[in-house]
Design a protein around this motif. Structure first.
Motif, PDB file in Angstrom:
ATOM      1  N   UNK A 140      60.300  -0.968 -39.476  1.00 21.63           N
ATOM      2  CA  UNK A 140      59.711  -0.533 -40.584  1.00 21.63           C
ATOM      3  C   UNK A 140      59.405  -0.950 -42.158  1.00 21.63           C
ATOM      4  N   UNK A 141      61.081  -2.091 -42.086  1.00 21.69           N
ATOM      5  CA  UNK A 141      61.660  -2.390 -43.596  1.00 21.69           C
ATOM      6  C   UNK A 141      61.769  -3.828 -43.130  1.00 21.69           C
ATOM      7  N   UNK A 142      60.443  -5.005 -43.871  1.00 20.17           N
ATOM      8  CA  UNK A 142      60.160  -5.641 -43.419  1.00 20.17           C
ATOM      9  C   UNK A 142      61.489  -7.143 -43.680  1.00 20.17           C
ATOM     10  N   UNK A 143      62.050  -7.081 -45.032  1.00 24.83           N
ATOM     11  CA  UNK A 143      63.404  -7.779 -45.482  1.00 24.83           C
ATOM     12  C   UNK A 143      64.224  -6.340 -46.386  1.00 24.83           C
ATOM     13  N   UNK A 144      65.829  -7.016 -46.295  1.00 23.13           N
ATOM     14  CA  UNK A 144      66.586  -6.751 -47.576  1.00 23.13           C
ATOM     15  C   UNK A 144      67.189  -7.663 -47.498  1.00 23.13           C
ATOM     16  N   UNK A 145      67.125  -7.516 -49.008  1.00 27.40           N
ATOM     17  CA  UNK A 145      68.164  -8.439 -49.779  1.00 27.40           C
ATOM     18  C   UNK A 145      68.970  -7.882 -50.560  1.00 27.40           C
ATOM     19  N   UNK A 146      70.002  -7.831 -49.900  1.00 33.50           N
ATOM     20  CA  UNK A 146      71.145  -7.953 -50.568  1.00 33.50           C
ATOM     21  C   UNK A 146      72.170  -8.728 -52.033  1.00 33.50           C
ATOM     22  N   UNK A 147      72.363  -7.959 -52.679  1.00 38.74           N
ATOM     23  CA  UNK A 147      72.954  -9.029 -53.735  1.00 38.74           C
ATOM     24  C   UNK A 147      74.833  -8.028 -53.615  1.00 38.74           C
ATOM     25  N   UNK A 148      75.514  -9.722 -53.440  1.00 38.49           N
ATOM     26  CA  UNK A 148      77.105  -9.860 -53.620  1.00 38.49           C
ATOM     27  C   UNK A 148      77.648  -9.157 -54.900  1.00 38.49           C
ATOM     28  N   UNK A 149      78.453  -8.672 -55.494  1.00 40.48           N
ATOM     29  CA  UNK A 149      78.923  -8.537 -56.277  1.00 40.48           C
ATOM     30  C   UNK A 149      79.398  -9.393 -56.843  1.00 40.48           C
ATOM     31  N   UNK A 150      78.987  -9.744 -58.435  1.00 44.66           N
ATOM     32  CA  UNK A 150      79.682 -11.194 -58.248  1.00 44.66           C
ATOM     33  C   UNK A 150      80.864 -11.250 -58.871  1.00 44.66           C
ATOM     34  N   UNK A 151      82.324 -10.465 -58.379  1.00 37.62           N
ATOM     35  CA  UNK A 151      83.618 -10.746 -58.002  1.00 37.62           C
ATOM     36  C   UNK A 151      83.773 -10.961 -57.054  1.00 37.62           C
ATOM     37  N   UNK A 152      82.505 -10.886 -55.731  1.00 39.67           N
ATOM     38  CA  UNK A 152      83.165 -11.235 -54.235  1.00 39.67           C
ATOM     39  C   UNK A 152      82.776 -12.564 -53.924  1.00 39.67           C
ATOM     40  N   UNK A 153      83.455 -13.409 -53.372  1.00 43.38           N
ATOM     41  CA  UNK A 153      83.010 -14.495 -52.900  1.00 43.38           C
ATOM     42  C   UNK A 153      82.586 -14.730 -51.397  1.00 43.38           C
ATOM     43  N   UNK A 154      81.675 -15.072 -51.098  1.00 44.72           N
ATOM     44  CA  UNK A 154      80.400 -14.610 -50.010  1.00 44.72           C
ATOM     45  C   UNK A 154      81.288 -15.371 -48.795  1.00 44.72           C
ATOM     46  N   UNK A 155      82.254 -16.934 -49.124  1.00 47.34           N
ATOM     47  CA  UNK A 155      82.867 -17.422 -48.136  1.00 47.34           C
ATOM     48  C   UNK A 155      84.604 -16.620 -47.518  1.00 47.34           C
ATOM     49  N   UNK A 156      84.542 -15.815 -48.835  1.00 48.53           N
ATOM     50  CA  UNK A 156      85.680 -14.828 -48.270  1.00 48.53           C
ATOM     51  C   UNK A 156      85.113 -13.490 -47.497  1.00 48.53           C
ATOM     52  N   UNK A 157      84.151 -13.636 -47.484  1.00 48.59           N
ATOM     53  CA  UNK A 157      83.678 -11.955 -46.850  1.00 48.59           C
ATOM     54  C   UNK A 157      82.670 -12.536 -45.184  1.00 48.59           C
ATOM     55  N   UNK A 158      82.769 -13.665 -44.965  1.00 47.58           N
ATOM     56  CA  UNK A 158      82.081 -13.776 -43.711  1.00 47.58           C
ATOM     57  C   UNK A 158      84.009 -14.507 -43.323  1.00 47.58           C
ATOM     58  N   UNK A 159      84.718 -15.182 -43.883  1.00 43.65           N
ATOM     59  CA  UNK A 159      86.093 -15.280 -43.570  1.00 43.65           C
ATOM     60  C   UNK A 159      86.391 -14.318 -43.127  1.00 43.65           C
ATOM     61  N   UNK A 160      86.250 -12.723 -43.801  1.00 43.02           N
ATOM     62  CA  UNK A 160      87.621 -11.594 -43.013  1.00 43.02           C
ATOM     63  C   UNK A 160      86.010 -10.801 -42.202  1.00 43.02           C
ATOM     64  N   UNK A 161      85.036 -10.968 -42.176  1.00 40.14           N
ATOM     65  CA  UNK A 161      83.878 -10.526 -41.199  1.00 40.14           C
ATOM     66  C   UNK A 161      83.199 -11.759 -40.525  1.00 40.14           C
ATOM     67  N   UNK A 162      83.927 -12.733 -40.074  1.00 36.15           N
ATOM     68  CA  UNK A 162      82.892 -13.261 -39.075  1.00 36.15           C
ATOM     69  C   UNK A 162      81.359 -13.011 -38.360  1.00 36.15           C
TER      70      UNK A 162
END
Length: 277
Positions: A140-162
């Motif tokens: 019943x939710x078509x899509x989730x749009x995530x706003x990553x906090x500007x102080x965070x790095x997406x590459x670091x996020x995925x490295x920590x949580x593959x």
């Protein structure tokens, strides 16, 4: 700090007033030098339900002469706590929310959820993992749009949580928009933890859900809002609450009341206060 103050001899010292120990040390250092410095504390961050460090009863040397607020929502609380010995004034903030030009009603026909985590990798992981689990069970939710906090790095996020790397397989999109209003326009629901941005989401008519973490204390930044916002305790709980939600059943009044409170978090800047220093 004391050495810097003695050398510079400032007329005024302005720092944040959010309950950090460093703030108290700045006030103390400026008082022991006996230079007649006006000490000002500025409340800018939202106050949490269980937050009490800024309201501790300390000696006057560890307190400011004046407390300036970013809006009027906490004015009565600060006056009750401090007004006997500290002047309480409303400065306002440049972060005052810009209201949408049109007042579109919430449309729940195609649910798109804006996900707003805190500025921590662990919080971002929790919310993304929740969205992945949700999409694996419910539709019943078509899509989730995530706003990553500007102080965070997406590459670091995925490295920590593959395990999050395949997020696209679960109808999750990571926003590339700097301006949150562009995301507000695409969504009708907001899922959040501790964030001030959720208040602006309400002004853009998003139905809001705070994702509860039973292992930690409540960090709901808009706990003062009792209606329109709801708590989500699990994927199933959120699914059921979204299915039951109907704007026509007196919910529009709840939205308007929530908006009135959100407008009080940040008010227009009173430049006269600054000019008089």
């Amino acid at each position: 700090i004391s050495k810097i103050i003695r050398e510079t001899k400032p007329k005024n010292i302005l720092t944040t007033f959010e309950g950090h120990p460093m703030e108290r040390l700045i006030f103390f250092a400026s008082s022991i030098n006996n230079l007649g410095i006006k000490r000002i504390g500025y409340q800018n961050a939202f106050i949490l339900k269980n937050q009490n460090s800024m309201f501790l009863k300390l000696k006057n040397s560890f307190l400011p002469d004046e407390i300036w607020l970013s809006g009027t929502i906490y004015l009565s609380k600060f006056k009750k706590q401090f007004s006997k010995f500290i002047k309480i004034k409303v400065l306002g903030s440049t972060r005052k929310f810009i209201l949408p030009k049109t007042n579109n009603k919430v449309n729940l026909k195609k649910n798109t959820t804006l996900v707003i985590p805190e500025g921590f990798y662990s919080s971002t992981y929790d919310l993304m993992k929740f969205c992945i689990n949700y999409c694996s069970k419910y539709s019943n939710i078509h899509k989730f749009i995530l706003r990553v906090h500007p102080e965070l790095n997406k590459n670091v996020l995925f490295k920590k949580y593959p395990e999050l790397i395949k997020y696209k397989n679960f109808n999750i999109e990571i926003s590339k928009n700097f301006d949150p209003k562009l995301d507000f326009a695409r969504c009708n629901i907001a899922l959040y933890r501790q964030t001030t941005l959720v208040s602006q989401a309400i002004l853009f008519n998003l139905k809001t859900f705070y994702l509860v973490d039973n292992k930690n204390i409540n960090v709901d930044s808009i706990f003062l809002i009792k209606r329109w916002k709801e708590y989500a305790y699990s994927e199933k709980d959120l699914m059921q609450k979204i299915d039951k939600f109907d704007l026509r059943k007196n919910k529009f009044k709840d939205l308007q009341n929530a908006k009135k409170l959100c407008k009080k978090f940040y008010t227009s800047v009173n430049y006269n206060l600054v000019n008089k220093l």
